[in-house]
Design a protein around this motif. Structure first.
Motif, short mmCIF file in Angstrom:
data_model
loop_
_atom_site.label_atom_id
_atom_site.label_comp_id
_atom_site.label_asym_id
_atom_site.label_seq_id
_atom_site.Cartn_x
_atom_site.Cartn_y
_atom_site.Cartn_z
N LYS A 222 -0.79 7.30 9.75
CA LYS A 222 0.57 6.44 9.54
C LYS A 222 0.38 5.14 8.99
N PHE A 223 -0.66 4.47 9.13
CA PHE A 223 -1.03 3.22 9.00
C PHE A 223 -1.94 2.86 7.68
N TRP A 224 -1.48 2.23 6.50
CA TRP A 224 -2.10 2.04 5.22
C TRP A 224 -2.89 0.79 5.47
N ARG A 225 -4.22 0.62 4.96
CA ARG A 225 -4.82 -0.40 4.60
C ARG A 225 -5.55 -0.49 3.37
N ALA A 226 -5.54 -1.51 2.74
CA ALA A 226 -6.31 -1.84 1.36
C ALA A 226 -7.64 -2.02 1.35
N ASP A 227 -8.47 -1.34 0.75
CA ASP A 227 -9.91 -1.64 0.72
C ASP A 227 -10.32 -3.01 0.17
N VAL A 228 -9.70 -3.05 -1.01
CA VAL A 228 -9.95 -4.45 -1.74
C VAL A 228 -8.90 -5.19 -1.88
N LEU A 229 -9.05 -6.60 -1.65
CA LEU A 229 -8.07 -7.77 -1.82
C LEU A 229 -8.74 -8.71 -2.86
N THR A 230 -7.91 -8.94 -4.05
CA THR A 230 -8.42 -9.78 -4.95
C THR A 230 -7.43 -11.08 -5.05
N MET A 231 -8.09 -12.42 -4.74
CA MET A 231 -7.09 -13.32 -4.86
C MET A 231 -7.68 -14.18 -6.06
N VAL A 232 -6.74 -14.34 -7.09
CA VAL A 232 -7.38 -15.27 -8.32
C VAL A 232 -6.58 -16.58 -8.07
#
Length: 267
Positions: A222-232
Motif C-alpha cells: 500500500k505505501f510508496w516510499r522513494a529511495d532517493v531524495l535529491t535537493m538542489v
C-alpha cells in the motif's frame, strides 16, 4: 432615452461584479480541486504505523566536493496529529551521536529538538528558526516534518508530464508565518499521487530549491516510499542527496521511543 441611459448605468455597475464572480468561480474550483487531491494523497498514506530506516546523506558543495553521513531514521504515525521522527547520526566521527527529534502537529507549530554531543546538551529549535539548514544540508528544519493538510492552502494549477510521468501540479502555500517559503509547487503522479518533484520559493518569491524523488518502492502492498531524495539549491549551487539503504515497517516502536528528555541517551 432614459431607458437607454438606465441600461448603460446598469451594465456599468453590474458587469464588474459579474466579471469578478466569473474569475472567483474558477479560483474556488482550483482551490477545491487542490484540497481534494491533497486529502486523497494523505488518505492513501494512513495506517503505516511505524518504521525504521538506514540512510546516507551526501552533501555536495558548488565545486562538486562531497561529504557523506550515515544515519538512522525512526518514525511513528500519530492518530489525529502529525507524525513523530527521530534521526540519529552514526558517521562520520564529527557528527556521531547527534540526534534530531521532531514532533509534527496539525493544529499548532511543530516541536523540534537537536542533541549536540560536543556540547552535551539538547537544543530546542525555535519556530522562527525552522527555515535554517538542517545539519548543514540543503534541507531546512521545516522540511523534516511530516506532510499535514492543515499546514497549507492548496490550488490546483494544471496537469503536466514530468520525466514521462503524467502529474497533477499543485501549489501549496504554507500557513506558518515563520516558514522560509512563500509557496511550493508540487508534482504528483496522477496514478498513485506520489510526489515526483517540489519547487520551493523563498520569501522574495524567487525559486530557491528543487526536490526530486526517485526509486519508489511499495511496502505492505500500500505505501510508496522513494529511495532517493535529491535537493538542489539553485541560489548557492549546493545539493544534498538522501539515499535509503534499508527500510522496515512494524518494528515495534512506541511513543516512549520519542522523548526529548532522553534524547541525549539515544543509541
Amino acid at each position: 432615452m432614459k431607458i437607454f441611459l438606465s441600461l448603460i448605468t446598469a451594465f456599468t455597475l453590474v458587469s464588474p461584479l459579474v466579471a469578478q464572480a466569473d474569475a472567483a468561480q474558477p479560483a474556488a474550483d482550483a482551490a477545491e480541486k487542490g484540497l481534494a487531491i491533497a486529502k486523497d494523497r494523505k488518505q492513501r498514506d494512513l495506517g503505516w504505523g511505524d518504521s525504521e530506516a538506514k540512510m546516507t546523506m551526501t552533501l555536495r558543495n558548488s565545486q562538486g566536493e562531497e561529504s557523506v553521513r550515515e544515519m538512522r531514521l525512526k518514525s511513528l504515525e500519530v492518530v489525529d496529529d502529525g507524525d513523530k521522527g527521530l534521526t540519529i547520526f552514526d558517521e562520520p566521527r564529527d557528527v556521531k551521536g547527534t540526534a534530531f527529534l521532531n514532533f509534527s502537529h496539525t493544529g499548532k507549530p511543530d516541536e523540534q529538538w537537536l542533541y549536540l554531543p560536543a556540547l552535551k546538551r539538547v537544543k530546542r529549535i525555535a519556530s522562527r528558526n525552522k527555515s535554517g539548514p538542517f545539519m548543514g544540508s540543503e534541507f531546512a528544519y521545516e522540511d523534516m516534518s511530516s506532510f499535514e493538510l492543515e499546514k497549507y492552502s492548496f490550488t490546483y494549477l494544471r496537469e503536466e508530464t514530468l520525466n514521462g510521468v503524467v502529474c497533477h501540479v499543485i501549489e501549496q502555500i504554507p500557513a506558518d508565518e515563520y516558514s522560509g517559503y512563500t509557496k511550493q509547487i508540487v508534482w504528483l503522479d496522477t496514478e498513485h499521487l506520489r510526489a515526483q518533484q517540489v519547487e520551493f520559493y523563498d520569501r522574495k518569491k524567487s525559486l530557491l530549491k528543487t526536490l526530486n524523488f526517485s526509486g519508489y518502492k511499495l511496502y505492505k502492498d500500500k505505501f510508496w516510499r522513494a529511495d532517493v531524495l535529491t535537493m538542489v539549491n539553485h541560489q548557492n549551487g549546493k545539493s544534498t542527496v538522501l539515499n535509503t539503504a534499508e527500510l522496515h515497517f512494524d518494528t515495534g516502536l512506541t511513543d516512549a521511543d520519542f522523548n526529548d528528555a532522553t534524547l541525549s541517551r539515544v543509541r
